[in-house]
Design an enzyme around this catalytic site. Structure first.
Site, PDB file in Angstrom:
ATOM      1  N   SER A   1       0.831  -1.202   0.000  1.00  0.00           N
ATOM      2  CA  SER A   1       0.000   0.000   0.000  1.00  0.00           C
ATOM      3  C   SER A   1       0.863   1.247   0.000  1.00  0.00           C
ATOM      4  O   SER A   1       0.362   2.342  -0.232  1.00  0.00           O
ATOM      5  CB  SER A   1      -0.914   0.007   1.223  1.00  0.00           C
ATOM      6  OG  SER A   1      -0.144   0.003   2.401  1.00  0.00           O
TER       7      SER A   1
ATOM      8  N   HIS B   1      -4.104  -4.166  -4.992  1.00  0.00           N
ATOM      9  CA  HIS B   1      -4.217  -3.576  -3.658  1.00  0.00           C
ATOM     10  C   HIS B   1      -5.642  -3.655  -3.118  1.00  0.00           C
ATOM     11  O   HIS B   1      -6.548  -2.990  -3.616  1.00  0.00           O
ATOM     12  CB  HIS B   1      -3.736  -2.113  -3.710  1.00  0.00           C
ATOM     13  CG  HIS B   1      -3.727  -1.449  -2.373  1.00  0.00           C
ATOM     14  ND1 HIS B   1      -4.049  -0.135  -2.170  1.00  0.00           N
ATOM     15  CD2 HIS B   1      -3.456  -1.947  -1.133  1.00  0.00           C
ATOM     16  CE1 HIS B   1      -3.969   0.155  -0.886  1.00  0.00           C
ATOM     17  NE2 HIS B   1      -3.618  -0.936  -0.239  1.00  0.00           N
TER      18      HIS B   1
ATOM     19  N   GLU C   1      -7.399  -1.721  -6.115  1.00  0.00           N
ATOM     20  CA  GLU C   1      -6.622  -0.861  -7.014  1.00  0.00           C
ATOM     21  C   GLU C   1      -5.651  -1.734  -7.810  1.00  0.00           C
ATOM     22  O   GLU C   1      -4.900  -2.513  -7.218  1.00  0.00           O
ATOM     23  CB  GLU C   1      -5.809   0.165  -6.218  1.00  0.00           C
ATOM     24  CG  GLU C   1      -6.652   1.238  -5.574  1.00  0.00           C
ATOM     25  CD  GLU C   1      -5.816   2.228  -4.750  1.00  0.00           C
ATOM     26  OE1 GLU C   1      -6.071   3.436  -4.859  1.00  0.00           O
ATOM     27  OE2 GLU C   1      -4.926   1.797  -3.998  1.00  0.00           O
TER      28      GLU C   1
ATOM     29  N   ASN D   1      -5.121   5.759  -0.644  1.00  0.00           N
ATOM     30  CA  ASN D   1      -4.350   6.216   0.515  1.00  0.00           C
ATOM     31  C   ASN D   1      -3.877   7.664   0.373  1.00  0.00           C
ATOM     32  O   ASN D   1      -3.699   8.358   1.375  1.00  0.00           O
ATOM     33  CB  ASN D   1      -3.181   5.267   0.796  1.00  0.00           C
ATOM     34  CG  ASN D   1      -3.669   3.986   1.466  1.00  0.00           C
ATOM     35  OD1 ASN D   1      -4.745   3.964   2.068  1.00  0.00           O
ATOM     36  ND2 ASN D   1      -2.908   2.915   1.353  1.00  0.00           N
TER      37      ASN D   1
HETATM   38  N1  3HC Z   1     -14.409  -9.871   7.825  1.00  0.00           N
HETATM   39  C1  3HC Z   1     -15.340 -10.300   6.958  1.00  0.00           C
HETATM   40  N2  3HC Z   1     -16.484  -9.638   6.682  1.00  0.00           N
HETATM   41  C2  3HC Z   1     -16.701  -8.501   7.359  1.00  0.00           C
HETATM   42  C3  3HC Z   1     -15.795  -7.988   8.293  1.00  0.00           C
HETATM   43  C4  3HC Z   1     -14.596  -8.726   8.524  1.00  0.00           C
HETATM   44  N3  3HC Z   1     -13.664  -8.310   9.392  1.00  0.00           N
HETATM   45  N4  3HC Z   1     -16.282  -6.840   8.805  1.00  0.00           N
HETATM   46  C5  3HC Z   1     -17.469  -6.649   8.195  1.00  0.00           C
HETATM   47  N5  3HC Z   1     -17.712  -7.635   7.330  1.00  0.00           N
HETATM   48  C6  3HC Z   1     -18.883  -7.792   6.453  1.00  0.00           C
HETATM   49  C7  3HC Z   1     -20.060  -8.274   7.278  1.00  0.00           C
HETATM   50  O1  3HC Z   1     -20.092  -9.693   7.356  1.00  0.00           O
HETATM   51  C8  3HC Z   1     -21.225  -7.724   6.487  1.00  0.00           C
HETATM   52  O2  3HC Z   1     -21.478  -8.577   5.374  1.00  0.00           O
HETATM   53  P1  3HC Z   1     -22.986  -8.869   4.950  1.00  0.00           P
HETATM   54  O3  3HC Z   1     -23.508  -7.575   4.413  1.00  0.00           O
HETATM   55  O4  3HC Z   1     -22.870  -9.938   3.904  1.00  0.00           O
HETATM   56  O5  3HC Z   1     -23.668  -9.308   6.194  1.00  0.00           O
HETATM   57  C9  3HC Z   1     -20.706  -6.396   5.914  1.00  0.00           C
HETATM   58  O6  3HC Z   1     -19.258  -6.508   5.955  1.00  0.00           O
HETATM   59  C10 3HC Z   1     -21.130  -5.234   6.748  1.00  0.00           C
HETATM   60  O7  3HC Z   1     -20.690  -5.456   8.077  1.00  0.00           O
HETATM   61  P2  3HC Z   1     -21.546  -5.128   9.370  1.00  0.00           P
HETATM   62  O8  3HC Z   1     -23.000  -5.078   9.038  1.00  0.00           O
HETATM   63  O9  3HC Z   1     -21.109  -6.023  10.472  1.00  0.00           O
HETATM   64  O10 3HC Z   1     -20.980  -3.731   9.840  1.00  0.00           O
HETATM   65  P3  3HC Z   1     -20.981  -2.359   9.117  1.00  0.00           P
HETATM   66  O11 3HC Z   1     -22.173  -2.165   8.220  1.00  0.00           O
HETATM   67  O12 3HC Z   1     -20.715  -1.430  10.220  1.00  0.00           O
HETATM   68  O13 3HC Z   1     -19.699  -2.423   8.150  1.00  0.00           O
HETATM   69  C11 3HC Z   1     -17.432  -2.168   7.640  1.00  0.00           C
HETATM   70  C12 3HC Z   1     -18.426  -2.744   8.620  1.00  0.00           C
HETATM   71  C13 3HC Z   1     -17.597  -2.843   6.275  1.00  0.00           C
HETATM   72  C14 3HC Z   1     -16.043  -2.450   8.199  1.00  0.00           C
HETATM   73  C15 3HC Z   1     -17.708  -0.623   7.511  1.00  0.00           C
HETATM   74  O14 3HC Z   1     -17.705  -0.042   8.771  1.00  0.00           O
HETATM   75  C16 3HC Z   1     -16.708   0.096   6.648  1.00  0.00           C
HETATM   76  O15 3HC Z   1     -16.809   0.103   5.419  1.00  0.00           O
HETATM   77  N6  3HC Z   1     -15.725   0.751   7.301  1.00  0.00           N
HETATM   78  C17 3HC Z   1     -14.667   1.484   6.599  1.00  0.00           C
HETATM   79  C18 3HC Z   1     -13.573   0.520   6.229  1.00  0.00           C
HETATM   80  C19 3HC Z   1     -12.470   1.212   5.473  1.00  0.00           C
HETATM   81  O16 3HC Z   1     -12.428   2.415   5.280  1.00  0.00           O
HETATM   82  N7  3HC Z   1     -11.510   0.416   5.031  1.00  0.00           N
HETATM   83  C20 3HC Z   1     -10.319   0.909   4.372  1.00  0.00           C
HETATM   84  C21 3HC Z   1      -9.222   0.853   5.345  1.00  0.00           C
HETATM   85  S1  3HC Z   1      -7.754   1.549   4.753  1.00  0.00           S
HETATM   86  C22 3HC Z   1      -7.013   0.317   3.901  1.00  0.00           C
HETATM   87  O17 3HC Z   1      -7.441  -0.790   3.888  1.00  0.00           O
HETATM   88  C23 3HC Z   1      -5.783   0.720   3.168  1.00  0.00           C
HETATM   89  C24 3HC Z   1      -4.730  -0.320   3.233  1.00  0.00           C
HETATM   90  O18 3HC Z   1      -3.667   0.139   2.455  1.00  0.00           O
HETATM   91  C25 3HC Z   1      -4.276  -0.661   4.649  1.00  0.00           C
END
Ligand code: 3HC
Length: 284
Positions: free
Chosen positions: A117, A138, A150, A188
């Site tokens: 990343s 990514h 990405e 990012n």
């Molecule tokens: N593993 C597997 N599935 C997951 C999960 C996990 N850890 N967390 C959530 N899910 C799934 C759930 O099972 C659910 O699936 P479904 O619709 O089939 O039931 C769906 O995601 C929605 O989850 P929830 O209903 O439990 O919870 P939320 O609606 O609050 O969503 C979230 C959780 C998807 C994590 C949401 O809060 C979100 O989109 N957050 C932002 C995440 C983000 O910004 N990520 C980017 C991070 S930065 C990055 O990755 C950059 C890299 O370079 C490090």
């Protein structure tokens, strides 16, 4: 059945393995230590179990996905893979070593992707005999839930390799965008300044983590606040990634604030260590 190898079984690696297994791939998850692999398998099982309990997945689907994932500490087992995604620690020398080993191991048709990343793909590829075959694939955390991938291209990567990477991501149900091999790629580059500013606000006493996260969720419609997200992703991950981008660009928006450096030194890495901008120790 298509064969995927994942090198590195941390949260990104095991998320990629889980997603691929659910989409019909035969998966080998490789890591250097058995203990790390056991943790990864546990985390995949927990994630799948939650979906079964919510009625989003049948027990048989969970069993099939788990059976499709094999864990190994022997890199040579990846020799027959069609696709390999590397998701090891963000250190260029380590990634270069992984790809030079893989190049000698796999067939010429095997797609080689890195989930980096924050590192330069060109730099990783510079250690390879054939740098035209490395592409960035990514993913975002949590991989099973985040729709975007990405596809990162160096100036050298073959067009056919980038097309194969896009097709691979789409076969996992993801939507792709093309990103340049420049620091932070697209996502990012957008989100780090936002998250670092949230930390600076805490550091300066402008607002509490709770208020900042509520502001982002209710005022901006974000699914999670920047500091909750920070704790989920890991403070160490953000610290090393932004430090590496800042060293290359000297862009002040990417400079890790003092509070981040200090918290990482203190071992406050977010959810995984029990403490970050929030305290998880009771809930662990
Ligand atoms: N593993 C597997 N599935 C997951 C999960 C996990 N850890 N967390 C959530 N899910 C799934 C759930 O099972 C659910 O699936 P479904 O619709 O089939 O039931 C769906 O995601 C929605 O989850 P929830 O209903 O439990 O919870 P939320 O609606 O609050 O969503 C979230 C959780 C998807 C994590 C949401 O809060 C979100 O989109 N957050 C932002 C995440 C983000 O910004 N990520 C980017 C991070 S930065 C990055 O990755 C950059 C890299 O370079 C490090």
């Amino acid at each position: 059945m298509k064969k995927l190898g994942v090198v590195g079984s941390g949260s990104m690696g095991n998320g990629i393995g889980q997603t691929a297994a659910l989409n019909g791939y035969d998966v080998i998850l490789y890591d250097v230590a058995e203990a790390q692999l056991a943790k990864a398998r546990q985390s995949i099982a927990t994630s799948l179990r939650k979906r079964v309990e919510k009625g989003r997945m049948a027990q048989e689907e969970m069993d099939r996905a788990l059976a499709a994932i094999r864990c190994s500490v022997d890199l040579a087992e990846l020799a027959d893979r069609d696709v390999i995604v590397e998701a090891v620690v963000e250190k260029v020398e380590i990634k270069q070593k992984v790809f030079s080993q893989l190049e000698d191991l796999v067939g010429a048709d095997c797609l080689l992707g890195t989930n980096t990343s924050s590192l330069s793909l060109a730099e990783i590829a510079s250690g390879m005999k054939d740098p035209t075959r490395l592409v960035g694939i990514h993913f975002f955390n949590p991989v099973p839930a985040m729709k975007l991938v990405e596809i990162v291209r160096t100036a050298l990567v073959r067009r056919s390799v980038a097309e194969q990477a896009k097709a691979f991501a789409e076969s996992l149900g993801k939507v792709t965008i093309q990103a340049p091999d420049s620091p932070g790629f697209v996502v990012n580059y957008l989100q780090y300044p936002f998250r670092l500013n949230a930390m600076r606000m805490v550091e300066k006493g402008i607002a509490t983590p709770e208020d900042i996260d509520t502001a982002a969720k209710l005022g901006l419609g974000h699914p999670m606040g920047p500091l909750e997200l920070q704790d989920m992703v890991g403070l160490d991950v953000t610290y090393y990634a932004t430090s590496s981008i800042y060293e290359k660009t000297h862009d002040p928006a990417m400079e890790p604030p003092e509070i981040l450096r200090r918290m990482v030194e203190e071992g406050k890495l977010g959810r995984k260590s029990g403490q970050g901008f929030y305290d998880y120790r009771e809930k662990k």
